[in-house]
Design a protein around this motif. Sequence first.
Motif, mmCIF file in Angstrom:
data_model
loop_
_atom_site.group_PDB
_atom_site.id
_atom_site.type_symbol
_atom_site.label_atom_id
_atom_site.label_comp_id
_atom_site.label_asym_id
_atom_site.label_seq_id
_atom_site.Cartn_x
_atom_site.Cartn_y
_atom_site.Cartn_z
ATOM 1 N N GLU A 57 36.316 29.717 46.079
ATOM 2 C CA GLU A 57 37.368 30.391 46.846
ATOM 3 C C GLU A 57 37.439 29.809 48.260
ATOM 4 O O GLU A 57 38.536 29.547 48.769
ATOM 5 N N ASP A 58 36.298 29.588 48.898
ATOM 6 C CA ASP A 58 36.264 29.006 50.245
ATOM 7 C C ASP A 58 36.896 27.615 50.260
ATOM 8 O O ASP A 58 37.501 27.223 51.266
ATOM 9 N N ALA A 59 36.765 26.884 49.169
ATOM 10 C CA ALA A 59 37.365 25.549 49.067
ATOM 11 C C ALA A 59 38.864 25.618 48.767
ATOM 12 O O ALA A 59 39.550 24.601 48.798
ATOM 13 N N GLY A 60 39.361 26.818 48.448
ATOM 14 C CA GLY A 60 40.777 26.983 48.129
ATOM 15 C C GLY A 60 41.109 26.679 46.688
ATOM 16 O O GLY A 60 42.276 26.492 46.336
ATOM 17 N N TYR A 61 40.092 26.634 45.818
ATOM 18 C CA TYR A 61 40.303 26.242 44.426
ATOM 19 C C TYR A 61 40.627 27.411 43.500
ATOM 20 O O TYR A 61 41.080 27.202 42.383
ATOM 21 N N LEU A 62 40.367 28.628 43.931
ATOM 22 C CA LEU A 62 40.713 29.791 43.119
ATOM 23 C C LEU A 62 41.011 30.976 44.013
ATOM 24 O O LEU A 62 40.659 30.991 45.184
ATOM 25 N N VAL A 63 41.708 31.941 43.427
ATOM 26 C CA VAL A 63 41.959 33.204 44.113
ATOM 27 C C VAL A 63 41.319 34.314 43.292
ATOM 28 O O VAL A 63 41.271 34.257 42.057
ATOM 29 N N ILE A 64 40.819 35.299 44.005
ATOM 30 C CA ILE A 64 40.189 36.459 43.388
ATOM 31 C C ILE A 64 41.055 37.661 43.720
ATOM 32 O O ILE A 64 41.342 37.918 44.892
ATOM 33 N N ALA A 65 41.499 38.359 42.693
ATOM 34 C CA ALA A 65 42.332 39.550 42.886
ATOM 35 C C ALA A 65 41.600 40.756 42.314
ATOM 36 O O ALA A 65 41.175 40.737 41.159
ATOM 37 N N LYS A 66 41.465 41.788 43.134
ATOM 38 C CA LYS A 66 40.821 43.025 42.693
ATOM 39 C C LYS A 66 41.900 44.071 42.521
ATOM 40 O O LYS A 66 42.696 44.308 43.425
ATOM 41 N N GLU A 67 41.929 44.679 41.336
ATOM 42 C CA GLU A 67 42.941 45.677 41.004
ATOM 43 C C GLU A 67 42.276 46.850 40.303
ATOM 44 O O GLU A 67 41.112 46.772 39.913
ATOM 45 N N PHE A 68 43.034 47.910 40.140
ATOM 46 C CA PHE A 68 42.547 49.059 39.387
ATOM 47 C C PHE A 68 43.424 49.258 38.162
ATOM 48 O O PHE A 68 44.638 49.155 38.235
ATOM 49 N N GLY A 70 43.935 52.270 36.058
ATOM 50 C CA GLY A 70 43.550 53.668 36.118
ATOM 51 C C GLY A 70 42.519 53.818 37.227
ATOM 52 O O GLY A 70 42.780 53.473 38.369
ATOM 53 N N VAL A 71 41.334 54.299 36.878
ATOM 54 C CA VAL A 71 40.267 54.428 37.876
ATOM 55 C C VAL A 71 39.254 53.291 37.781
ATOM 56 O O VAL A 71 38.320 53.225 38.549
ATOM 57 N N LYS A 72 39.449 52.406 36.823
ATOM 58 C CA LYS A 72 38.491 51.327 36.598
ATOM 59 C C LYS A 72 38.871 50.070 37.388
ATOM 60 O O LYS A 72 39.972 49.538 37.241
ATOM 61 N N PRO A 73 37.943 49.573 38.236
ATOM 62 C CA PRO A 73 38.247 48.343 38.989
ATOM 63 C C PRO A 73 38.164 47.117 38.079
ATOM 64 O O PRO A 73 37.320 47.039 37.192
ATOM 65 N N ARG A 74 39.071 46.172 38.294
ATOM 66 C CA ARG A 74 39.067 44.899 37.556
ATOM 67 C C ARG A 74 39.192 43.769 38.552
ATOM 68 O O ARG A 74 39.948 43.864 39.510
ATOM 69 N N THR A 75 38.468 42.705 38.306
ATOM 70 C CA THR A 75 38.543 41.516 39.148
ATOM 71 C C THR A 75 39.089 40.380 38.299
ATOM 72 O O THR A 75 38.582 40.103 37.216
ATOM 73 N N TRP A 76 40.134 39.749 38.821
ATOM 74 C CA TRP A 76 40.805 38.655 38.121
ATOM 75 C C TRP A 76 40.633 37.362 38.900
ATOM 76 O O TRP A 76 40.642 37.353 40.128
ATOM 77 N N LEU A 77 40.506 36.256 38.174
ATOM 78 C CA LEU A 77 40.321 34.934 38.771
ATOM 79 C C LEU A 77 41.420 34.004 38.285
ATOM 80 O O LEU A 77 41.768 34.011 37.097
ATOM 81 N N GLU A 78 41.922 33.205 39.212
ATOM 82 C CA GLU A 78 42.997 32.283 38.863
ATOM 83 C C GLU A 78 42.835 30.992 39.670
ATOM 84 O O GLU A 78 42.567 31.040 40.871
ATOM 85 N N ALA A 79 42.985 29.856 39.018
ATOM 86 C CA ALA A 79 42.940 28.565 39.709
ATOM 87 C C ALA A 79 44.193 28.421 40.569
ATOM 88 O O ALA A 79 45.291 28.766 40.138
ATOM 89 N N THR A 80 44.022 27.921 41.781
ATOM 90 C CA THR A 80 45.161 27.650 42.654
ATOM 91 C C THR A 80 45.732 26.271 42.325
ATOM 92 O O THR A 80 45.071 25.461 41.656
ATOM 93 N N PRO A 81 46.952 25.979 42.798
ATOM 94 C CA PRO A 81 47.471 24.616 42.616
ATOM 95 C C PRO A 81 46.525 23.568 43.225
ATOM 96 O O PRO A 81 46.321 22.503 42.640
#
Length: 104
Positions: A57-68, A70-81
């Motif tokens: 993430e610090d290198a700019g190679y992926l983004v981390i998105a935290k979402e809910f 319902g009440v359950k947290p989910r973390t999603w990962l995606e490669a950036t361009p």
Amino acid sequence: MTDEAIVLNETIHQSTRLRIMTMLVGQPASDRLAYGFIQQTLRLTGGNLTTHLRKLEDAGYLVIAKEFEGVKPRTWLEATPEGRSAFAEYLANLERALNWRPAP
């Protein structure tokens, strides 16, 4: 062949980060993977995975998105361009290294 040095991206070259990027770049550009799926697939501890994700993430190679959900947290990962481009360059340089022959 050129005499130019073959340099492999050290951020991606580390084995765990290489496996993470391979999984993310293997997805279509609009898709993302769940943190838990990557953790389970690569058999990593949460702390170990988080450390490697932070470097990517610090290198700019992926983004981390935290979402809910319902009440359950989910973390999603995606490669950036930028991450996809760096990965493609890494593969091209690795292929150059594998095909290198000394000048006659």
